[in-house]
Design an enzyme around this catalytic site. Structure first.
Site, PDB file in Angstrom:
ATOM      1  N   LYS A 200      38.808  51.789  67.713  1.00  0.00           N
ATOM      2  CA  LYS A 200      37.997  52.223  68.857  1.00  0.00           C
ATOM      3  C   LYS A 200      37.521  50.999  69.629  1.00  0.00           C
ATOM      4  CE  LYS A 200      33.814  53.025  69.982  1.00  0.00           C
ATOM      5  NZ  LYS A 200      33.873  52.570  71.399  1.00  0.00           N
ATOM      6  N   GLU A 275      30.432  42.363  61.156  1.00  0.00           N
ATOM      7  CA  GLU A 275      30.280  41.057  61.802  1.00  0.00           C
ATOM      8  C   GLU A 275      29.318  41.295  62.956  1.00  0.00           C
ATOM      9  OE1 GLU A 275      30.207  38.435  64.137  1.00  0.00           O
ATOM     10  OE2 GLU A 275      32.345  38.467  64.626  1.00  0.00           O
ATOM     11  N   CYS A 309      29.077  35.949  69.722  1.00  0.00           N
ATOM     12  CA  CYS A 309      28.183  36.219  68.595  1.00  0.00           C
ATOM     13  C   CYS A 309      27.670  34.916  67.990  1.00  0.00           C
ATOM     14  CB  CYS A 309      28.878  37.077  67.556  1.00  0.00           C
ATOM     15  SG  CYS A 309      30.497  36.457  67.081  1.00  0.00           S
TER      16      CYS A 309
HETATM   17  P1  NAI Z   1      27.151  47.862  70.281  1.00  0.00           P
HETATM   18  O1  NAI Z   1      26.928  47.329  68.924  1.00  0.00           O
HETATM   19  O2  NAI Z   1      26.450  49.101  70.680  1.00  0.00           O
HETATM   20  O3  NAI Z   1      28.725  48.130  70.512  1.00  0.00           O
HETATM   21  C1  NAI Z   1      29.784  47.623  69.734  1.00  0.00           C
HETATM   22  C2  NAI Z   1      30.776  48.725  69.416  1.00  0.00           C
HETATM   23  O4  NAI Z   1      30.140  49.715  68.614  1.00  0.00           O
HETATM   24  C3  NAI Z   1      31.316  49.475  70.636  1.00  0.00           C
HETATM   25  O5  NAI Z   1      32.660  49.823  70.411  1.00  0.00           O
HETATM   26  C4  NAI Z   1      30.453  50.720  70.659  1.00  0.00           C
HETATM   27  O6  NAI Z   1      31.062  51.808  71.320  1.00  0.00           O
HETATM   28  C5  NAI Z   1      30.287  51.002  69.188  1.00  0.00           C
HETATM   29  N1  NAI Z   1      29.128  51.820  68.837  1.00  0.00           N
HETATM   30  C6  NAI Z   1      27.946  51.913  69.481  1.00  0.00           C
HETATM   31  N2  NAI Z   1      27.137  52.777  68.859  1.00  0.00           N
HETATM   32  C7  NAI Z   1      27.813  53.241  67.791  1.00  0.00           C
HETATM   33  C8  NAI Z   1      27.501  54.163  66.753  1.00  0.00           C
HETATM   34  N3  NAI Z   1      26.346  54.781  66.691  1.00  0.00           N
HETATM   35  N4  NAI Z   1      28.440  54.395  65.801  1.00  0.00           N
HETATM   36  C9  NAI Z   1      29.624  53.760  65.840  1.00  0.00           C
HETATM   37  N5  NAI Z   1      29.970  52.905  66.799  1.00  0.00           N
HETATM   38  C10 NAI Z   1      29.081  52.633  67.769  1.00  0.00           C
HETATM   39  O7  NAI Z   1      26.833  46.695  71.316  1.00  0.00           O
HETATM   40  P2  NAI Z   1      26.428  46.853  72.872  1.00  0.00           P
HETATM   41  O8  NAI Z   1      25.522  48.013  73.063  1.00  0.00           O
HETATM   42  O9  NAI Z   1      27.668  46.839  73.659  1.00  0.00           O
HETATM   43  O10 NAI Z   1      25.648  45.492  73.130  1.00  0.00           O
HETATM   44  C11 NAI Z   1      24.271  45.387  72.792  1.00  0.00           C
HETATM   45  C12 NAI Z   1      23.984  44.062  72.156  1.00  0.00           C
HETATM   46  O11 NAI Z   1      24.683  43.943  70.940  1.00  0.00           O
HETATM   47  C13 NAI Z   1      24.416  42.848  72.953  1.00  0.00           C
HETATM   48  O12 NAI Z   1      23.484  42.503  73.923  1.00  0.00           O
HETATM   49  C14 NAI Z   1      24.528  41.822  71.874  1.00  0.00           C
HETATM   50  O13 NAI Z   1      23.262  41.296  71.577  1.00  0.00           O
HETATM   51  C15 NAI Z   1      25.016  42.598  70.682  1.00  0.00           C
HETATM   52  N6  NAI Z   1      26.477  42.468  70.517  1.00  0.00           N
HETATM   53  C16 NAI Z   1      26.957  41.607  69.576  1.00  0.00           C
HETATM   54  C17 NAI Z   1      28.310  41.407  69.452  1.00  0.00           C
HETATM   55  C18 NAI Z   1      28.871  40.465  68.437  1.00  0.00           C
HETATM   56  O14 NAI Z   1      29.999  39.989  68.601  1.00  0.00           O
HETATM   57  N7  NAI Z   1      28.194  40.195  67.354  1.00  0.00           N
HETATM   58  C19 NAI Z   1      29.277  42.059  70.343  1.00  0.00           C
HETATM   59  C20 NAI Z   1      28.676  42.989  71.262  1.00  0.00           C
HETATM   60  C21 NAI Z   1      27.329  43.150  71.341  1.00  0.00           C
END
Ligand code: NAI
Ligand code: MG
Length: 502
Positions: A200, A275, A309
């Site tokens: 996904k 991660e 990250c």
């Molecule tokens: P997110 O953690 O919500 O999204 C990442 C993935 O998880 C996306 O594919 C999303 O559709 C999915 N997702 C979201 N809610 C879910 C759920 N309940 N169950 C399963 N999958 C789910 O991150 P978002 O909202 O895009 O960004 C918010 C913050 O997260 C950013 O500002 C950043 O601080 C952090 N982040 C960290 C990342 C990293 O590489 N460690 C990457 C992206 C965001």
């Protein structure tokens, strides 16, 4: 004039690779399930936006639980029938090499597509994301033939050996900051180990994952082995996390969602690897090569508009050199002006979405309220596109919100420290533990500090360097499990012990 352009050409303005427009025109509104591209059962679609101009690039299928259910059936069938896990390891390796070749073949197209969907500079997409994705497939192409079992010293009347077997159906949930590379970081080892899977992609950046799906088909990966469900977190994502037919979830994203994934996994005790976020300390001692430290502190926090990250967001500088260092860092950052991502000269693009743009600027406001001093940036560029100026806060205290929470934008916090103990104490004063760096010419100090820092990766006299041959992952709330290297093989296999009575 612009209004006269059809919507797609306007959204993809500046695109030079004809194949990109063809791909977008083909309207990639489909999910990949069991080797067929099908619309979401609900018929719903969602928009994916070009962050450089806020125009709609494409409508994408909004998969949800019903589609995930179907993909799980397909992945399960492909697994049980042995379409992938029972082919010879050498053959599996050859498939992975073929995918790497196809990524190279279409590299310019993929780079431009990634740049349009994510906003990252096309030159960086080409050399880092796309070249990196091909490299990851090449690395893992060598693994299928090297996943060994063991024979174990047991009772002379018995023969015990182990088999390392694939886990089964894997759910791969990825973020938007390195869309293709994140997909490949999970797909390549999952395939190398003989699993089947459901990917996904992030809702902000689904396009290169869809194109990758086409390339997997071109490479001849059997139907149902890799299924791709585009959609949102609470819909498609949570359906994967909760699904009783999925054996393992590998997730990269926010710590907040990582915790939800872990909770959801309890239903069928899925294997989980996470991660997650970071707030990595980049520690500069006075005896370092300061010119190099300045340059790498800048790229370490602003690369990919700070949407990394492992970004070095907390720049700790010894008090005696603090003022000069901050002045040099500020001067160097003046040359980092945001620009059109499709311009090959651009080094800094917009952030990925309106949501991220608002979030980043919210943190900038919070930093000002807490009394930190902006030395550069501190605002949006203005006009169309989600552009945020590179921003440095000086006089930051480590307990401020901007030093404790992951901002995921081009925002640095420069924090002074007294001595080595203080640097380690402050560096470790965070709930995260993804990465860290230390700058010093004193090798004893560099190794001492590397040991003392609670982080999954510590760079010495460099920042952000990665290699698929290196394990990568978090301490503390930055997650668990290591991607890359032999350690990821552990995440995508399980061990069976066979006892034979002699
Ligand atoms: P997110 O953690 O919500 O999204 C990442 C993935 O998880 C996306 O594919 C999303 O559709 C999915 N997702 C979201 N809610 C879910 C759920 N309940 N169950 C399963 N999958 C789910 O991150 P978002 O909202 O895009 O960004 C918010 C913050 O997260 C950013 O500002 C950043 O601080 C952090 N982040 C960290 C990342 C990293 O590489 N460690 C990457 C992206 C965001
Ligand atoms: Mg979210």
């Amino acid at each position: 004039m612009a209004a006269a352009l059809p919507a797609l050409e306007r959204a993809a303005q500046g695109a030079k690779v004809g194949a990109v427009l063809d791909f977008l025109r083909r309207s990639p509104t489909k999910l990949l399930i069991d080797g067929k591209w099908t619309a979401a059962k609900s018929g719903k679609t969602f928009e994916t936006i070009n962050p450089a101009n806020e125009e709609v690039l494409a409508l994408v299928a909004e998969g949800d639980k019903a589609d995930v259910d179907e993909a799980v059936v397909a992945a399960r069938r492909a697994f049980e029938e042995g379409r992938w896990r029972t082919i010879t390891p050498h053959q599996r390796g050859r498939y992975l090499l073929r995918i790497a070749e196809l990524i190279d073949k279409y590299a310019d197209e993929l780079a431009e597509l990634e740049s349009l969907d994510n906003g990252k500079p096309v030159a960086q997409a080409r050399t880092i994301d796309i070249a990196g994705a091909a490299g990851i497939f090449r690395y893992f192409a060598g693994w299928p033939s090297k996943i060994y079992g063991e024979t174990n010293p047991s009772d002379p009347g018995m023969f015990n050996y182990t088999l390392r077997e694939p886990i089964g159906v894997c759910g791969l949930i990825i973020p938007w900051n390195f869309p293709l590379m994140m997909a490949v970081t999970k797909i390549a080892p999952a395939l190398a180990c003989g699993n089947t899977m459901i990917l996904k992609p992030a809702e902000q950046t689904p396009l290169t994952a869809i194109r990758l799906g086409e390339l997997l088909q071109e490479a001849g990966i059997p139907d149902g082995v890799v299924n791709i469900i585009t959609g949102f977190g609470p819909g498609a994502g949570s359906a994967i996390a909760e699904h009783p037919g999925i054996d393992k979830v590998a997730f990269t994203g926010s710590t907040e969602v990582g915790k939800l994934i872990l909770q959801a996994s309890a239903g069928n005790l899925k294997r989980v690897s996470l991660e997650l976020g970071g707030k990595s300390p980049n520690i500069v001692f006075p005896d370092a090569d300061l010119a190099s430290a300045v340059k790498n502190a800048m790229t370490g926090v602003f690369y990919n508009s700070g949407q990394v990250c492992a970004a070095g967001t907390r720049i700790f500088v010894q008090r005696d050199i603090y003022d000069n260092f901050v002045a040099d860092l500020t001067a160097a950052s003046e040359r980092m002006t945001p620009g059109n991502p499709l311009d090959p000269q651009t080094r800094l693009g917009p952030v990925v979405s309106r949501e991220q743009f608002d979030r980043v600027l919210g943190y900038v406001t919070a930093g000002r309220h807490e009394g930190a001093r902006v030395t550069i940036g501190g605002e949006a560029v203005g006009g169309k596109g989600y552009y945020v100026k590179p921003t440095i806060f000086a006089d930051v205290r480590n307990d401020m919100k901007i030093a404790q929470e992951e901002i995921f934008g081009p925002v640095a916090a420069a924090i002074p420290f007294k001595d080595e103990d203080d640097a380690v104490l402050q560096g470790n004063a965070t709930t995260y533990g993804l990465a860290a760096a230390v700058w010093s010419r004193d090798i004893r100090r560099a190794h001492r500090v590397a040991r003392a820092l609670k982080a999954g990766t510590v760079w010495v006299n460099c920042y952000g360097v990665t290699d698929t041959a290196m394990p990568f992952g978090g301490y503390k709330q930055s997650g668990f499990g290591r991607e890359g290297s032999r350690h990821v093989i552990d995440l995508f296999t399980q061990i069976k012990s066979v006892y034979v009575k002699l």
